[in-house]
Design an enzyme around this catalytic site. Structure first.
Site, PDB file in Angstrom:
ATOM      1  CB  CYS A   2      -0.952   0.101   1.372  1.00  0.00           C
ATOM      2  SG  CYS A   2      -1.695  -1.469   1.397  1.00  0.00           S
ATOM      3  NE  ARG A  27       4.978   1.991  -1.030  1.00  0.00           N
ATOM      4  CZ  ARG A  27       5.346   1.702   0.034  1.00  0.00           C
ATOM      5  NH1 ARG A  27       6.507   2.689   0.114  1.00  0.00           N
ATOM      6  NH2 ARG A  27       4.919   1.258   1.152  1.00  0.00           N
ATOM      7  CD1 TRP A  74       0.085  -5.751  -3.458  1.00  0.00           C
ATOM      8  CD2 TRP A  74       0.149  -6.467  -1.426  1.00  0.00           C
ATOM      9  NE1 TRP A  74       0.742  -6.936  -3.390  1.00  0.00           N
ATOM     10  CE2 TRP A  74       0.700  -7.409  -2.232  1.00  0.00           C
ATOM     11  CE3 TRP A  74       0.228  -6.567  -0.207  1.00  0.00           C
ATOM     12  CZ2 TRP A  74       1.075  -8.593  -1.871  1.00  0.00           C
ATOM     13  CZ3 TRP A  74       0.439  -7.845   0.433  1.00  0.00           C
ATOM     14  CH2 TRP A  74       1.201  -8.812  -0.610  1.00  0.00           C
ATOM     15  CG  ASN A  98       0.425   2.219   3.642  1.00  0.00           C
ATOM     16  OD1 ASN A  98      -0.616   2.214   2.999  1.00  0.00           O
ATOM     17  ND2 ASN A  98       1.472   2.746   3.162  1.00  0.00           N
ATOM     18  N   GLY A  99      -0.425  -1.704   6.433  1.00  0.00           N
ATOM     19  CA  GLY A  99      -0.078  -2.299   7.542  1.00  0.00           C
ATOM     20  C   GLY A  99      -1.160  -3.392   7.836  1.00  0.00           C
ATOM     21  CD  GLU A 479      18.721 -11.730  -7.155  1.00  0.00           C
ATOM     22  OE1 GLU A 479      18.055 -12.027  -6.356  1.00  0.00           O
ATOM     23  OE2 GLU A 479      18.326 -10.345  -7.860  1.00  0.00           O
ATOM     24  CE  LYS A 483      15.442  -9.718  -9.935  1.00  0.00           C
ATOM     25  NZ  LYS A 483      16.049  -9.599  -8.500  1.00  0.00           N
ATOM     26  CD  GLU A 486      11.398 -10.385  -8.975  1.00  0.00           C
ATOM     27  OE1 GLU A 486      10.742 -10.138  -7.825  1.00  0.00           O
ATOM     28  OE2 GLU A 486      12.784  -9.990  -8.724  1.00  0.00           O
ATOM     29  CG  HIS A 502      21.687 -35.578  -5.322  1.00  0.00           C
ATOM     30  ND1 HIS A 502      22.198 -36.857  -4.821  1.00  0.00           N
ATOM     31  CD2 HIS A 502      22.969 -34.973  -5.600  1.00  0.00           C
ATOM     32  CE1 HIS A 502      23.427 -36.822  -4.664  1.00  0.00           C
ATOM     33  NE2 HIS A 502      23.858 -35.615  -5.263  1.00  0.00           N
ATOM     34  CE  LYS A 601      12.411  -1.906  -5.218  1.00  0.00           C
ATOM     35  NZ  LYS A 601      13.063  -2.714  -5.695  1.00  0.00           N
TER      36      LYS A 601
END
Ligand code: M6R
Length: 606
Positions: A2, A27, A74, A98-99, A479, A483, A486, A502, A601
């Site tokens: 948010c 965000r 969000w 927010n939260g 990483e 990338k 996402e 394995h 974000k």
């Protein structure tokens, strides 16, 4: 996550708020809303989807007024929809939040019993109702807000308006919120880029701070009603730094900014002639006493921690334990007072990483944050902070944050190695020389972008990718795979190359490309054997290496040759082609590169 923006001043608030909201779009969000106060009435409008949809409705001159709030949501409680979008109104009180309010259900039931009617599925809606409830009991507005905050369990950044008074209240607990100081006007925002074009003077609110903006004046109190003082800080970020500068996406811009970002990270910290690293900004406790280093973070920052494990253990011979922040505190880690807990975070606001830092503090460890955002919670609340100086990172996919974090980790290792008498001035000089060459080497890789774009075109329709690397290149491929998945939504899995036999080897056929990162280091021969095993099963290899002359380099499907450097720094160089490869695939597929679906974000909820 948010986003909150607010305005109090003498100009029309609507355009200012919508513009600020747009600057927070990076965000990640699913709906947006605005509330403007005008002469005893508050107009509220909310829309599911993009801020642009909201703008079309409110920026036609009908939303007039010089004080207001806006929000991007969000979803946490309740599906993305207009009724769940903020602001939420109860009686004459309007709130953006927010939260997460953890005890909202209990509060909601209590308020419902008193006859209050709820219109959304959100946790937020209890806040205006509680304020109203306290005012019904005879409290004035500010006291009612304070009492409400005392009853909330969880985290919040809040903006609050009241219909019959020209007043804006903002408050925070465990969720970021800043106040921008303009010329006779004030802004509030959950993140600096929202208002950096308006002012670079900020107050970074602390937990339990309450800001009252009224008649172009600012008053700061705490939750008990006592006056508090907070310094006004000037941030160095400029508006241009938070804009795309001719690139199609922020992510691409940020990938290309890496040579400059790393140079900034090194600035003032490397003393080549003296063979010293200058970290005057931190006062570490006696390094000789450190029994263990913990490195804790989420996502990309966690991958930087995994690299840190290699860097510190190989050079300092101090055991390093890495942990995913969301797991850390729940296993009651055995931390001693002689331990060093390093938390790594671009935003400095990742809820799980903050909780991990608190756990370390509670158990007496020295906490050090490696962080990019001035004034963020991790920057403020850790015992020490080293800023990465990467500049604002807007793209949800982290790029320059990662390479600058690895640069800081490397310098920190040199700094500690000197203090421990493991490294002498000459060793450090040699290493400084190497890291100083990194920005230029990175630049030469970025110049390979057209060939990486071509490769991306070739592989863009593949449905699955496997990424393999050994040693310090294992976190690098983790990483790289993160990338790709996402931003392109393509399934990509990363393994330590030795693990291939394995299980993952069963997946290999001509349809699944395998990305290997394998420079000529101590694990090179072993990884080359893994590549042989892949080719024997008709797997197509995309290889990133510094050794173009190796037999394997001539047999792979696609080859990217990067310059060589020392083991500890090679992930920075290997990462650039991985970032570009992911970017170009996503761009070809037409995804929302800077704001991938479902992602935020800065993940400020647990
Ligand atoms: O701000 P932080 O570095 O603490 O964020 C941690 C993760 O949320 C972040 O790295 C996330 O994984 C990114 N989307 C990765 O690109």
């Amino acid at each position: 996550m948010c986003g909150i923006v607010g305005y109090e001043g003498n100009r029309e608030a609507c355009d200012i708020l919508i513009e600020a909201l747009k600057r927070l779009e990076y965000r990640g969000y699913d709906s947006a809303g605005i509330a403007i106060w005008d002469n005893g009435a508050i107009k509220v409008e909310r829309r599911k989807g993009k801020v642009e949809e909201l703008r079309k409705i409110v920026c036609d001159g009908t939303f007039r007024g010089q004080i207001g709030l806006a929000h991007t949501r969000w979803a946490t409680h309740g599906v993305p929809s207009e009724r769940n979008a903020h602001p939420h109104k109860a009686g004459n009180v309007v709130v953006v939040h927010n939260g997460i309010i953890e005890n909202y259900m209990e509060l909601k039931n209590r308020l419902k019993e008193k006859g209050q009617e709820f219109l959304s599925d959100t946790d937020t809606e209890v806040i205006p109702h509680l304020i109203i409830d306290h005012m019904n009991d005879g409290m004035n507005f500010i006291d009612a807000v304070r009492m409400t905050l005392k009853e909330l369990k969880g985290s919040y950044a809040l903006g609050i308006l009241k219909e019959d008074e020209r007043i804006l209240i903002a408050a925070r607990k465990e969720s970021p919120l800043i106040v921008g100081i303009g010329d006779g006007e004030y802004f509030i925002a959950s993140d600096a880029p929202a208002i950096i074009n308006r002012t670079n003077k900020f107050i970074f609110l602390e937990d339990n701070d309450i800001v009252i903006l009224q008649n172009n004046t600012l008053k700061l109190i705490n939750i008990d009603g006592e006056t508090v003082e907070r310094a006004i800080q000037r941030v160095q970020w400029t508006d241009a730094m938070a804009e795309k500068g001719g690139y199609k996406h922020f992510m691409l811009k940020e990938i290309f900014e890496q040579p400059r970002a790393i140079s900034d990270t090194l600035l003032g910290r490397i003393k080549e002639e003296e063979g010293e690293i200058n970290f005057d900004e931190i006062a570490l406790p006696d390094i000789r006493k450190i029994q263990k280093i913990w490195m804790v973070a989420c996502g990309t920052s966690y991958h930087a921690c995994m690299i840190g494990k290699h860097v510190f253990e190989a050079n300092l011979r101090i055991p390093v334990e890495t942990d995913i922040a969301s797991e850390f505190r729940y296993r009651d880690p055995i931390i001693s007072e002689d331990d060093l807990l390093i938390v790594v975070s671009q935003s400095g606001e990742t809820a799980d990483t903050i909780a991990a830092m608190k756990e370390g503090k509670r158990k007496g460890a020295f906490t050090l944050s490696i962080c990019n955002v001035l004034g963020s919670t991790l920057a403020r609340d850790a015992d020490g902070v080293i800023f990465t100086h990467a500049g604002p990172e807007i793209g949800v996919a982290s790029t320059k944050a990662f390479t600058t974090q690895v640069s800081v980790i490397f310098m920190l290792m040199l700094f500690m190695g000197k203090k421990l008498d493991i490294l002498n001035n000459q060793d450090i000089r040699k290493h400084i020389l190497e890291i100083k060459r990194i920005p230029h080497k990175l630049q030469t890789i970025l110049e390979m972008a057209p060939s990486i774009e071509e490769a991306a075109r070739k592989y863009m329709s593949c449905k699955d990718f496997l990424y393999l690397g050994r040693g310090i290149q294992f976190p690098t491929v983790l990483e790289g795979a993160l990338k790709l998945k996402e931003i392109s939504y393509i399934h990509a899995e990363a393994y330590a190359a030795g693990e291939m036999k394995h299980g993952p080897i069963a997946l290999i056929d001509e349809n699944m490309p395998i990305v290997f990162v394998s420079p000529n280091d101590q694990t090179y021969k072993k990884t080359c054997s893994n590549m042989e095993e892949v080719t024997a099963r008709r797997g197509r290899i995309i290889l990133i290496t510094d050794d173009k002359n190796h037999e394997m380099s001539k047999r792979v499907d696609t080859l990217f040759v990067v310059p060589d450097t020392i083991y500890e720094l090679q992930p920075i160089l290997s990462m650039a082609p991985l970032q570009l490869f992911a970017y170009y695939i996503a761009n070809f597929l037409g995804t929302d590169v800077d704001q991938p679906r479902n992602l935020a974000k800065s993940v400020t909820v647990e």
